[in-house]
Design a protein around this motif. Sequence first.
Motif, mmCIF file in Angstrom:
data_model
loop_
_atom_site.group_PDB
_atom_site.id
_atom_site.type_symbol
_atom_site.label_atom_id
_atom_site.label_comp_id
_atom_site.label_asym_id
_atom_site.label_seq_id
_atom_site.Cartn_x
_atom_site.Cartn_y
_atom_site.Cartn_z
ATOM 1 N N UNK A 172 0.809 -1.215 0.000
ATOM 2 C CA UNK A 172 0.000 0.000 0.000
ATOM 3 C C UNK A 172 0.848 1.273 0.000
ATOM 4 N N UNK A 173 2.083 1.200 0.482
ATOM 5 C CA UNK A 173 2.971 2.367 0.415
ATOM 6 C C UNK A 173 3.249 2.742 -1.040
ATOM 7 N N UNK A 174 3.627 1.738 -1.838
ATOM 8 C CA UNK A 174 3.920 1.990 -3.255
ATOM 9 C C UNK A 174 2.659 2.399 -4.008
ATOM 10 N N UNK A 175 1.537 1.779 -3.644
ATOM 11 C CA UNK A 175 0.271 2.137 -4.297
ATOM 12 C C UNK A 175 -0.078 3.598 -4.016
ATOM 13 N N UNK A 176 0.085 4.022 -2.772
ATOM 14 C CA UNK A 176 -0.211 5.411 -2.415
ATOM 15 C C UNK A 176 0.700 6.376 -3.175
ATOM 16 N N UNK A 177 1.992 6.054 -3.225
ATOM 17 C CA UNK A 177 2.943 6.919 -3.941
ATOM 18 C C UNK A 177 2.581 7.028 -5.427
ATOM 19 N N UNK A 178 2.131 5.916 -6.006
ATOM 20 C CA UNK A 178 1.798 5.921 -7.435
ATOM 21 C C UNK A 178 0.535 6.728 -7.710
ATOM 22 N N UNK A 179 -0.482 6.601 -6.840
ATOM 23 C CA UNK A 179 -1.696 7.398 -7.024
ATOM 24 C C UNK A 179 -1.397 8.882 -6.857
ATOM 25 N N UNK A 180 -0.514 9.208 -5.933
ATOM 26 C CA UNK A 180 -0.129 10.612 -5.745
ATOM 27 C C UNK A 180 0.594 11.145 -6.976
ATOM 28 N N UNK A 181 1.370 10.282 -7.639
ATOM 29 C CA UNK A 181 2.051 10.692 -8.867
ATOM 30 C C UNK A 181 1.036 10.936 -9.986
ATOM 31 N N UNK A 182 -0.007 10.097 -10.033
ATOM 32 C CA UNK A 182 -1.077 10.308 -11.011
ATOM 33 C C UNK A 182 -1.681 11.690 -10.827
ATOM 34 N N UNK A 183 -1.962 12.038 -9.583
ATOM 35 C CA UNK A 183 -2.602 13.323 -9.284
ATOM 36 C C UNK A 183 -1.652 14.497 -9.501
ATOM 37 N N UNK A 184 -0.368 14.229 -9.395
ATOM 38 C CA UNK A 184 0.613 15.272 -9.706
ATOM 39 C C UNK A 184 0.574 15.601 -11.196
ATOM 40 N N UNK A 185 0.410 14.556 -12.030
ATOM 41 C CA UNK A 185 0.340 14.756 -13.474
ATOM 42 C C UNK A 185 -1.051 15.188 -13.925
ATOM 43 N N UNK A 186 -2.075 14.720 -13.205
ATOM 44 C CA UNK A 186 -3.467 15.000 -13.586
ATOM 45 C C UNK A 186 -4.267 15.281 -12.306
ATOM 46 N N UNK A 187 -4.194 16.507 -11.784
ATOM 47 C CA UNK A 187 -4.781 16.822 -10.468
ATOM 48 C C UNK A 187 -6.274 16.563 -10.343
ATOM 49 N N UNK A 188 -7.005 16.529 -11.437
ATOM 50 C CA UNK A 188 -8.457 16.370 -11.342
ATOM 51 C C UNK A 188 -8.920 14.964 -11.746
ATOM 52 N N UNK A 189 -8.040 14.018 -11.653
ATOM 53 C CA UNK A 189 -8.377 12.635 -11.978
ATOM 54 C C UNK A 189 -9.216 12.041 -10.836
ATOM 55 N N UNK A 190 -10.525 11.959 -11.050
ATOM 56 C CA UNK A 190 -11.446 11.531 -9.989
ATOM 57 C C UNK A 190 -11.209 10.091 -9.552
ATOM 58 N N UNK A 191 -10.908 9.237 -10.520
ATOM 59 C CA UNK A 191 -10.681 7.828 -10.186
ATOM 60 C C UNK A 191 -9.484 7.671 -9.269
ATOM 61 N N UNK A 192 -8.400 8.411 -9.553
ATOM 62 C CA UNK A 192 -7.199 8.327 -8.722
ATOM 63 C C UNK A 192 -7.462 8.891 -7.325
#
Length: 400
Positions: free
Chosen positions: A115-135
């Motif tokens: 879950x640590x890596x999963x959290x970091x990856x979702x945060x990276x998604x939001x860094x690239x696409x801040x309004x990604x609702x699914x992420x």
Amino acid sequence: MNSSGDRLAGAAHNDVLNVDPKTDDERARLVDEIKRRGNAAFKVRSLPEAITLYSRAIELAPMTVALWGNRSMAQAKMGKFKEALTDAEKCIVLDPSWAKGYYRKAQACSGLEDFDSAQNSYEKVLELDPKNKAALKELETVKLKKKKQLEAPKPTESDEPKKVFVSKKIVTDKGKNKEGNSSKKKAKDVDLSLRGYRTLPDGRKTTFFNMQRTEEELKLIGENKPQKLDDAAVAQNSSTKQGSAWNEGGTFEEVDLNSWATKNLHELVENVKCDISTNGKNVTLKVKSLSDLEGDASKTFTRGEQRKIFDFNFNVEWTAECKSEEGKSLTVSGTLFYPDFSGDVAASGDSFECELRWSRREMAGEFESLIRDSVKGESSALQKAIDSALREWVTKFHKV
């Protein structure tokens, strides 16, 4: 081909899986066709088949990031999270700016309970696409899972299952145990019900597998013999089936709608234009073209039922012509990448997610924030206009 998925795909798609293209154009067309079939297999949850098709497409076009992303998604759906993670990491290597690569990695890590890596990856998604609702939604879910994982009590020695020793009586070769009692029973003492027997109403013994029905049961069931079909009913049923004339069995048929889909997407999206004026600055936003269109659209008939399926990703190239009251003017361009224009997203009612990419961002100067807010975002003029065009396309598609 060893797996059942390989055998199934080999039987159904031998015409594309065993072809060696001679030219780049043949290779590109073959990859598009294999990917289209892979997407169709994924839609109906034929996951091993989809993975086989995506794998062949990757062999032919290993630098196409979307193929690795698609196979990662299919692997995760099958619970093969290690393989899904490997494919997701390949996406990131090929295109570190593609938010969906990190999204696939997050899904795989979550399945592996990292879950640590999963959290970091979702945060990276939001860094690239801040309004990604699914992420955003998945990030909160992962945080809760991580918290429960940390709070869960660790197993102790007392939690380990205890060994239970059961003493057994030793039977000698003379058929007696240590206490000297005979181990045999007389036939009349044997309980036949323990051996799978039962007694019929007339006193006869039979097995439980003998399903002889009583008169009362026969009355309830009634006479259940095969009945001849009425020819008129058969004719009426055949006339109501959908699909082409050859598919009278009504099993499965797929109609390719890619030509219609491509033509209408270009016509609707490439007509988008909007003007913004604020604080003495005027910006005219135009869609220059829709490019790099990948995916497929089809209509299927299964047992008389019709379904419409579409799944695309593409770039929308835009230009921004900027003017200020002081007479300053400039033109800036870029793209909006739509990674998931599909029926599932359309049915959810959400806006179609996209990623903003600039050509030469530094040229925007004082207009940068105005252009960014006008191009990308649910309330932005350009994305809102494109979303409206895409919704119009969806409405037309379901009427084809």
